[in-house]
Design a protein around this motif. Sequence first.
Motif, PDB file in Angstrom:
ATOM      1  N   ALA A 119      26.721 -34.913   5.594  1.00 40.63           N
ATOM      2  CA  ALA A 119      25.599 -34.731   6.524  1.00 40.63           C
ATOM      3  C   ALA A 119      25.308 -33.258   6.757  1.00 40.63           C
ATOM      4  CB  ALA A 119      25.914 -35.431   7.852  1.00 40.63           C
ATOM      5  N   TRP A 142      24.607 -43.051  12.914  1.00 40.29           N
ATOM      6  CA  TRP A 142      24.443 -42.125  11.802  1.00 40.29           C
ATOM      7  C   TRP A 142      25.796 -41.806  11.169  1.00 40.29           C
ATOM      8  CZ3 TRP A 142      20.433 -41.206   9.029  1.00 40.29           C
ATOM      9  CH2 TRP A 142      19.153 -41.306   9.587  1.00 40.29           C
ATOM     10  N   TRP A 146      26.729 -42.314   7.144  1.00 38.87           N
ATOM     11  CA  TRP A 146      27.271 -41.321   6.219  1.00 38.87           C
ATOM     12  C   TRP A 146      28.641 -41.737   5.684  1.00 38.87           C
ATOM     13  CZ3 TRP A 146      24.384 -37.862   3.984  1.00 38.87           C
ATOM     14  CH2 TRP A 146      23.226 -37.408   4.623  1.00 38.87           C
TER      15      TRP A 146
END
Length: 450
Positions: A119, A142, A146
């Motif tokens: 990220a 999120w 990832w």
Amino acid sequence: MAGAVGHAQWSSRFAFIMAAVGSAVGLGNLWRFPFQTGANGGSAFVIIYIACVAFIALPVLMSEFAIGRHAQKSAVSSTRKMAQDAGRSANWSFVGWVCMAGGFLVLTTYSVIAGQVMAFSAAGFAGGFGQESMPFMGSNWWGLGWHALFMFVTVLIVAQGLKGGIERVVTILMPLFFITLIGLTIYAITTGLESGATGEAFAYLFTPDFSQVDGGTFVSALGQAFFSVGVASAIMITYGSYLSRDTNIASSGIIISGADTLVALIAGMMIFPIVFAFGVDPAAGMGLIFEALPNVFAGMPGGNIIGGAFFFLAFIAALTSSISLLEATVAFVDEHSDFGRAQIAWLFGGFAFMIGAGAVWSSDFAGQFVDVLSGEILLPFGGFLIAVFVGWVVPKKLLREEMQHASNGMFAFFHIMMRYIVPFAVGIVLLLGLDARFNNGALNAMLGLG
């Protein structure tokens, strides 16, 4: 002994070296080594660390290659066969089980951290490290995404097998890793010359001050050396099982442990000029890579590209380590089931993802259960068992057959270390780690290490 029927072998020594170096070189070199150096007095720690690699980690690494090549099977099956060929109980396969379990658990949380690295690399190349350019870092969802992406890439490679997957990737990524590492290091050194940060960084790394050394420094250095080289996680036994009979285990071990150490030192030369130039605390821990450095990159001219490249470098290091961690488990299950390699890789990659998902949502689960069980119990215990197994269970003659290319002096050094020094040293690290975790450091304090 001929290779096991149907058991894959490395296509070349170069492929083996790249895979083993890639496995050893991980996030610990780019993050944990600079942090440990900062927390333990700088260059004095570096000298002790190098000694620990040479005298402790290297003999263990050579042992694991010898175990794997002898049987040319997975870590569990290799320890069982070597024990049986030594006339000992097959229950010594317990050594392989402990190492494999520890390595698999490491993978589950390693993937979460590696997902964050992905990220940050994407953020750098997308425009920088300001909050407005990193909306994809603001929630657990999120983080889960990832983590899933990184695990997907890992499984995709392992599912392709030794030659079609692992070899193909490491022979491309590892040279790219070294080129990127050298390029970033040259940039950091040259840009830090004018401010004096480069001189400060080099003095910090290479001018020893042993007045800051205590017993805890030795324990930290040994722990860093032991885990940085990647032993006790079933990886090197598995990779050793793919070796041909004409491979020199001793010289290969020296190259791999030496390359891992060199990467750690170069990483220090890359990171510390930036750290000192911008007044960052060198002992900032995990915050050094995920908090301090992104803020530095955000304020540097061209920092988005430099930062993106730095985190891409860390991504390569993480990926080449993660595929080896998964491969150790896949190789074992592949031996004992009728499933195809790809099915096994996706199945156990899925298991690793689910455990890692728990770590995304609960730092207590990650730090208090998975990390403690793997990093503080299973891996050190596995290393201790390897040392006892090779030093006291496997006959010297059997070991000499596997290390036939080593000189008499090299083999004598190896055997003395594995028999007398390594079990004691690793055992002390294991006990002190457990004491610090479960007994509030009473033993550390009693020995003057607290």
